[in-house]
Scaffold this motif. Structure first.
Motif, mmCIF file in Angstrom:
data_model
loop_
_atom_site.group_PDB
_atom_site.id
_atom_site.type_symbol
_atom_site.label_atom_id
_atom_site.label_comp_id
_atom_site.label_asym_id
_atom_site.label_seq_id
_atom_site.Cartn_x
_atom_site.Cartn_y
_atom_site.Cartn_z
ATOM 1 N N ALA A 209 -28.698 -35.966 -15.240
ATOM 2 C CA ALA A 209 -30.019 -35.541 -15.727
ATOM 3 C C ALA A 209 -29.899 -34.319 -16.631
ATOM 4 O O ALA A 209 -30.560 -34.231 -17.679
ATOM 5 C CB ALA A 209 -30.935 -35.234 -14.549
ATOM 6 N N GLN A 210 -29.059 -33.381 -16.231
ATOM 7 C CA GLN A 210 -28.857 -32.190 -17.056
ATOM 8 C C GLN A 210 -28.260 -32.549 -18.406
ATOM 9 O O GLN A 210 -28.624 -31.999 -19.438
ATOM 10 C CB GLN A 210 -27.960 -31.198 -16.313
ATOM 11 N N ALA A 211 -27.327 -33.517 -18.380
ATOM 12 C CA ALA A 211 -26.707 -33.934 -19.637
ATOM 13 C C ALA A 211 -27.728 -34.596 -20.558
ATOM 14 O O ALA A 211 -27.753 -34.352 -21.777
ATOM 15 C CB ALA A 211 -25.554 -34.891 -19.344
ATOM 16 N N GLN A 212 -28.586 -35.457 -19.996
ATOM 17 C CA GLN A 212 -29.601 -36.111 -20.803
ATOM 18 C C GLN A 212 -30.593 -35.096 -21.373
ATOM 19 O O GLN A 212 -30.991 -35.168 -22.544
ATOM 20 C CB GLN A 212 -30.340 -37.151 -19.967
ATOM 21 N N ALA A 213 -31.029 -34.139 -20.530
ATOM 22 C CA ALA A 213 -31.964 -33.112 -20.999
ATOM 23 C C ALA A 213 -31.337 -32.274 -22.116
ATOM 24 O O ALA A 213 -31.989 -31.931 -23.105
ATOM 25 C CB ALA A 213 -32.384 -32.218 -19.835
ATOM 26 N N GLU A 214 -30.073 -31.962 -21.946
ATOM 27 C CA GLU A 214 -29.394 -31.169 -22.970
ATOM 28 C C GLU A 214 -29.281 -31.950 -24.268
ATOM 29 O O GLU A 214 -29.446 -31.385 -25.364
ATOM 30 C CB GLU A 214 -28.003 -30.775 -22.459
#
Length: 261
Positions: A209-214
């Protein structure tokens, strides 16, 4: 003539008996203990043919090959659990001093020395360990029993070759307790592994999720008016490249023109 014949025959028989009694053979794997009028002599006969004084000396053959003693010994562990141990002991007699063993112990050395020494050594060592340690540290227990037993047998000119603890048996109650403990440990381990698996899966989801948000954030930062204008120009150029030179039948504007040709 008859008397002389009988006398001669007696002499021959006596000589034959004396000759027969003057020699002894010690078989392979044995040593000979010399008894002179019942007294043990310091000399020990090796294997082979030997001379002895007839009617005065006798030779007792004693085996010096490896012998095996198996026994079941009952002892107590440090936590007062009853332990039945199946033990196999290999030992042999010291051939150079076997006359001392015969003199002090006799031929019943197995019952008088070996078996009691095995029991005493095993009890002394098992009393130092709990029942569970006896199972998990069998090689260590075996090594200590061997050390103690070797010292006891050496006092009687016996040499310990090896010992093997083939089995430990405990009471049925203790066996059930061990089984229940193992089941509980396996269940606890399974629960721990499940928690670790859930934790890892959660961390993986958070990371994704953090990777997608970034990625979305970076894409927004990269979208500028200049980039939009550049993309429009590129789209127009591609449309021009695909145009076949014909005007469209309908043109746009405030008032469309139909069939302009």
């Amino acid at each position: 003539m008859v008397s002389r014949g009988v006398t001669g025959l007696i002499i021959v028989v006596v000589i034959a008996v004396l000759a027969f009694q003057s020699f002894t053979i010690v078989q392979a794997g044995h040593r000979g203990v010399i008894l002179q009028l019942g007294a043990v002599q310091p000399k020990v006969l090796e294997e082979g043919l030997h001379f002895k004084m007839p009617f005065i000396q006798t030779v007792v053959p004693i085996e010096v090959r490896v012998q095996k003693a198996e026994s079941n010994q009952v002892s107590a562990s440090r936590d007062l659990q009853t332990v039945t141990t199946t033990l196999a002991v290999n030992y042999h007699l010291d051939g150079t001093t076997i006359n001392n063993l015969y003199k002090t112990v006799g031929m019943e050395y197995r019952n008088r020395i070996v078996d009691p020494a095995i029991g005493e050594s095993l009890k002394a060592i098992t009393a130092q360990y709990t029942a569970e340690d006896l199972i998990s540290k069998r090689s260590e227990v075996s090594s200590k029993v061997k050390e103690v037993l070797s010292a006891k047998l050496s006092l009687y000119n016996m040499i310990l070759d090896d010992i093997n603890i083939t089995e430990f048996k405990f009471s049925e109650e203790f066996d059930r307790a061990i089984e229940q403990k193992q089941i509980a440990e396996q269940q606890a381990l399974k629960s721990k592994l499940d928690l670790e698996r859930i934790k890892i899966e959660k961390e993986q989801e958070i990371t994704r999720a953090q990777a997608q948000a970034e990625a979305l954030r970076l894409q927004k930062e990269e979208v500028t008016p200049q980039l939009i204008e550049l993309r429009q120009i590129e789209a127009q150029l591609k449309a021009i490249e695909k145009w076949d030179g014909k005007l469209p039948n309908v043109t746009g504007g405030a008032t469309p023109f139909i069939n302009v040709q």
